[in-house]
Design an enzyme around this catalytic site. Sequence first.
Site, PDB file in Angstrom:
ATOM      1  N   GLU A 154      36.546  53.167  38.155  1.00 53.94           N
ATOM      2  CA  GLU A 154      35.422  53.069  39.358  1.00 53.94           C
ATOM      3  C   GLU A 154      36.301  54.112  40.386  1.00 53.94           C
ATOM      4  OE1 GLU A 154      32.626  49.467  39.549  1.00 53.94           O
ATOM      5  OE2 GLU A 154      34.480  48.964  40.216  1.00 53.94           O
ATOM      6  N   ASN A 192      32.134  44.437  40.278  1.00 54.66           N
ATOM      7  CA  ASN A 192      32.065  43.233  40.816  1.00 54.66           C
ATOM      8  C   ASN A 192      30.789  42.853  41.613  1.00 54.66           C
ATOM      9  OD1 ASN A 192      34.633  42.420  39.930  1.00 54.66           O
ATOM     10  ND2 ASN A 192      35.673  43.446  41.666  1.00 54.66           N
TER      11      ASN A 192
END
Length: 287
Positions: A154, A192
């Site tokens: 990411e 997340n």
Amino acid sequence: MAQPITRVGIVGCGLMGSGIAEVCARAGYTVIVREVSREQLAAGLARIDGSLDRAVARGKLAAAERDAARSRIIGATDLSAFADCDLVVEAVAENLELKRRVFAELDAAAPRHALLASNTSSLAIIEMAAATDRPAQVLGLHFMQPVPVMPLLEIVRTFLTSDETLEAAQAFAARLGKTSVVCKDSPGFIVNRLLIPYLLHAIDALEKGIATKEDFDAAIKLGLNHPMGPFTLLDYIGLDTILFIADAVFDETKDARFAAPPLLRRMVSAGYLGRKNGRGFYDYTSQ
Ligand SMILES: NC(=O)c1ccc[n+]([C@@H]2O[C@H](COP(=O)([O-])OP(=O)(O)OC[C@H]3O[C@@H](n4cnc5c(N)ncnc54)[C@H](O)[C@@H]3O)[C@@H](O)[C@H]2O)c1
């Protein structure tokens, strides 16, 4: 165009730093890895050796490639070792004060052109950028654990991160053999942001007696083709890690989807942390 990346610095050679150092060295970069003491450095380098040896034993890496990768990794305890780095990735513990201090030190120790990245899972990248005089060159590079195995990276850009920095990070990810995704500097980034509410919801449903943990896991594994059900995944990641991220995002956003259920908090208080210490939702003490 940002200067091409050839030398990569890593701050911290714990679980994540050692994995990041390994994938960078395997991709051909010269890697400088810094730890706080000789003992911590030796432990981190031993972790890299163990991981490289396992890759050879599993037939994923030739012995000659292991030796070449290892020869590209230089250990250090002094910040001056970063003087020739083009990119430095911070992987110290998840503590904002510590990370801000590290970024201020890196700003002084790394060359003016160098990019500075954090591997944080839950802290805002802009907080670290603000500790430097080069916010356009600061970004998040969020690797997944275990780093040598997981294919995703990411890339997190703040509202101050430049296009050149982003492009250099994308080229870096590609050379590591990772697929990169780009995300705004926002709580939980992509993975997340979606994963934590799902896992918290599973604990809440278990607490309400909707089904057994075994049946939740079987349902998600067999019904959705996930490699693990939520309770196996919670134990794998670590309940303390999940609670820490949930609390950090909740503190910042007050978003109820990140409110930790009482059962999670009680399990962490009682030392039920998951696989890492042998007991979580499941018992691993006999394994
Ligand atoms: N563990 C995971 O699954 C995971 C996944 C993604 C991201 N992260 C993030 O990665 C970061 C590191 O996590 P970890 O699990 O590797 O932690 P860890 O505790 O295993 O390693 C941290 C290391 O940093 C070292 N350190 C501390 N201060 C330092 C300094 N000033 N200079 C050099 N080294 C220093 C410590 O000695 C330690 O070895 C955290 O921000 C965490 O949120 C963790």
